[in-house]
Design a protein around this motif. Structure first.
Motif, PDB file in Angstrom:
ATOM      1  N   VAL A 134       0.849  -1.187  -0.199  1.00 11.65           N
ATOM      2  CA  VAL A 134      -0.035  -0.075  -0.068  1.00 11.65           C
ATOM      3  C   VAL A 134       0.864   1.314  -0.017  1.00 11.65           C
ATOM      4  O   VAL A 134       0.619   2.175  -0.746  1.00 11.65           O
ATOM      5  CB  VAL A 134      -0.875   0.096   1.426  1.00 11.65           C
ATOM      6  N   CYS A 135       2.048   1.194   0.707  1.00 17.17           N
ATOM      7  CA  CYS A 135       2.959   2.215   0.548  1.00 17.17           C
ATOM      8  C   CYS A 135       3.218   2.736  -0.845  1.00 17.17           C
ATOM      9  O   CYS A 135       3.930   1.832  -1.480  1.00 17.17           O
ATOM     10  CB  CYS A 135       4.196   1.917   1.515  1.00 17.17           C
ATOM     11  N   LYS A 136       3.260   3.950  -1.155  1.00 16.72           N
ATOM     12  CA  LYS A 136       3.567   4.593  -2.451  1.00 16.72           C
ATOM     13  C   LYS A 136       5.093   4.938  -2.595  1.00 16.72           C
ATOM     14  O   LYS A 136       5.364   5.106  -3.660  1.00 16.72           O
ATOM     15  CB  LYS A 136       2.570   5.723  -2.740  1.00 16.72           C
ATOM     16  N   TYR A 137       5.790   4.706  -1.456  1.00 14.31           N
ATOM     17  CA  TYR A 137       6.970   5.016  -1.593  1.00 14.31           C
ATOM     18  C   TYR A 137       8.163   4.168  -1.566  1.00 14.31           C
ATOM     19  O   TYR A 137       9.212   4.112  -1.903  1.00 14.31           O
ATOM     20  CB  TYR A 137       7.473   6.242  -0.060  1.00 14.31           C
ATOM     21  N   GLY A 138       7.701   2.811  -0.958  1.00 12.76           N
ATOM     22  CA  GLY A 138       8.561   1.789  -0.624  1.00 12.76           C
ATOM     23  C   GLY A 138       8.983   0.903  -2.094  1.00 12.76           C
ATOM     24  O   GLY A 138       8.427   1.222  -3.079  1.00 12.76           O
ATOM     25  N   CYS A 139       9.999  -0.209  -1.652  1.00 11.94           N
ATOM     26  CA  CYS A 139      10.433  -0.831  -2.897  1.00 11.94           C
ATOM     27  C   CYS A 139       9.263  -1.914  -3.299  1.00 11.94           C
ATOM     28  O   CYS A 139       8.359  -2.262  -2.747  1.00 11.94           O
ATOM     29  CB  CYS A 139      11.450  -1.832  -2.225  1.00 11.94           C
ATOM     30  N   ILE A 140       8.909  -1.906  -4.602  1.00 16.52           N
ATOM     31  CA  ILE A 140       7.775  -2.617  -5.352  1.00 16.52           C
ATOM     32  C   ILE A 140       8.472  -4.003  -5.752  1.00 16.52           C
ATOM     33  O   ILE A 140       7.842  -4.500  -6.555  1.00 16.52           O
ATOM     34  CB  ILE A 140       7.310  -1.934  -6.513  1.00 16.52           C
ATOM     35  N   ALA A 141       9.509  -4.415  -5.550  1.00 15.84           N
ATOM     36  CA  ALA A 141      10.294  -5.838  -5.747  1.00 15.84           C
ATOM     37  C   ALA A 141      10.198  -5.998  -7.018  1.00 15.84           C
ATOM     38  O   ALA A 141       9.885  -7.195  -7.723  1.00 15.84           O
ATOM     39  CB  ALA A 141       9.373  -6.868  -4.887  1.00 15.84           C
ATOM     40  N   CYS A 142      10.430  -5.057  -8.007  1.00 20.21           N
ATOM     41  CA  CYS A 142      10.352  -5.389  -9.520  1.00 20.21           C
ATOM     42  C   CYS A 142      11.665  -5.800 -10.155  1.00 20.21           C
ATOM     43  O   CYS A 142      11.623  -6.762 -10.916  1.00 20.21           O
ATOM     44  CB  CYS A 142      10.159  -3.884 -10.180  1.00 20.21           C
TER      45      CYS A 142
END
Length: 258
Positions: A134-142
Motif C-alpha cells: 500500500v505504501c507508495k514510497y517503498g520498494c515494489i520488488a520489480c
C-alpha cells in the motif's frame, strides 16, 4: 523441354543466384572495409593503456558511458585517475603511473555501498488485495536493480531489495535503474542508514508499514554530533557529521535505522 533440360535449367539458375549473392556480399564487405579504414578513429596509446587498467565491467558507476568513456575522460583531464569505483586504489595507482602522476599524490577514493531505503518486506508492509504494498514510497520488488547489478550484489528477498555489502562495489547501477529512486550510494565507512523513504506523517506511515519512519525525532534529539535531522517527515543522516556512534539506532522506537 525434357526432364533433363528442366533439371539443368534449375541447377543453372541456382548457381547463378548463388554467384550473384556471393558477389554482392563480397562488394559490400569490401565497401565496409574501405569505409572503416577511412573513418576509423585513432586512439592514443596512453588512452588505450588507461583503458587496459580499468576492470571492464562497463557498469557506468563512474558517470561515464562504460570503461571506454572513462578512459577517454581521464586521458583528456576531465576525470581523476581514481574515478573508477570498481577498481579502487589498485586501479587508480596503475592509471596514475600511466598518466605520469605519483601514486602517493592520488587521494584515496572512499569506497561506496548501495543501500535500499526501505525495510517494508511482505511481513511488515501492508499489502492490498493483489498482494502489492500500500505504501507508495517503498520498494515494489520489480527486480530491475538486481538485473542491473553486474556483481550479483542485490536481490529481492521477501518483497524488498536487499544489498549484499560484501559483493557491492558501489557502482550505482542499481540506484540508476530503481523506478522508485529509493536506492542510495553511501560511504562504505558509515554503518547507520535510515531504511525508509516515506514522507507522510507518522500516523499515515504506521497505517501502511510497521517498519517505516514515524518522524518522531528521537534520533535527532539524541544524536551527539547533530548528524541526523527530520526533514519532510523523514529522518535524514548527514554522513559528513556521522561518527557511527549508534545512538540514533538505539533511540529509534521503530528500529528503522539499520
Amino acid at each position: 523441354m525434357n526432364i533433363t533440360g528442366i533439371l539443368m535449367f534449375n541447377v543453372t539458375n541456382v548457381i547463378t543466384a548463388t554467384l550473384m549473392v556471393g558477389g554482392v556480399g563480397l562488394v559490400i564487405g569490401l565497401l565496409l572495409g574501405v569505409t572503416g579504414h577511412i573513418f576509423r578513429v585513432e586512439i592514443d596509446p596512453k588512452q588505450a593503456a588507461i583503458r587496459s587498467c580499468l576492470p571492464g565491467n562497463n557498469c557506468g558507476g563512474c558517470g561515464y558511458p562504460g570503461c571506454d568513456g572513462l578512459a577517454a575522460a581521464i586521458f583528456n583531464g576531465e576525470a581523476p585517475v581514481n574515478a573508477c569505483p570498481v577498481g579502487g586504489a589498485a586501479c587508480a595507482a596503475k592509471i596514475a603511473e600511466v598518466m605520469g602522476v605519483e601514486a602517493a599524490d592520488v587521494p584515496a577514493a572512499e569506497g561506496k555501498k548501495a543501500f535500499v531505503m526501505c525495510k517494508g518486506d511482505n511481513d511488515t508492509a501492508v499489502l492490498n488485495e493483489k498482494g502489492r504494498k500500500v505504501c507508495k514510497y517503498g520498494c515494489i520488488a520489480c527486480g530491475l536493480c538486481a538485473k542491473a547489478c553486474a556483481f550479483d550484489a542485490i536481490h529481492v528477498v521477501n518483497g524488498v531489495a536487499v544489498v549484499d555489502r560484501e559483493k557491492c562495489v558501489g557502482c550505482g547501477a542499481c540506484a540508476a535503474k530503481c523506478p522508485k529512486k529509493i536506492i542510495e550510494v553511501v560511504p562504505e565507512s558509515k554503518d547507520h542508514m535510515v531504511a525508509c523513504s516515506n514522507h507522510d506523517t507518522g500516523k499515515e506511515v504506521r497505517a501502511v508499514c510497521k517498519a517505516g519512519c514515524i518522524a518522531c525525532g528521537m534520533c535527532a534529539k539524541n544524536c551527539p554530533e547533530g548528524a541526523i535531522a527530520v526533514e519532510e517527515n523523514l529522518a535524514k543522516i548527514d554522513y559528513e557529521k556521522c561518527t557511527n556512534c549508534g545512538t540514533c539506532k538505539t533511540k529509534c522506537p521503530v528500529k528503522v535505522i539499520s
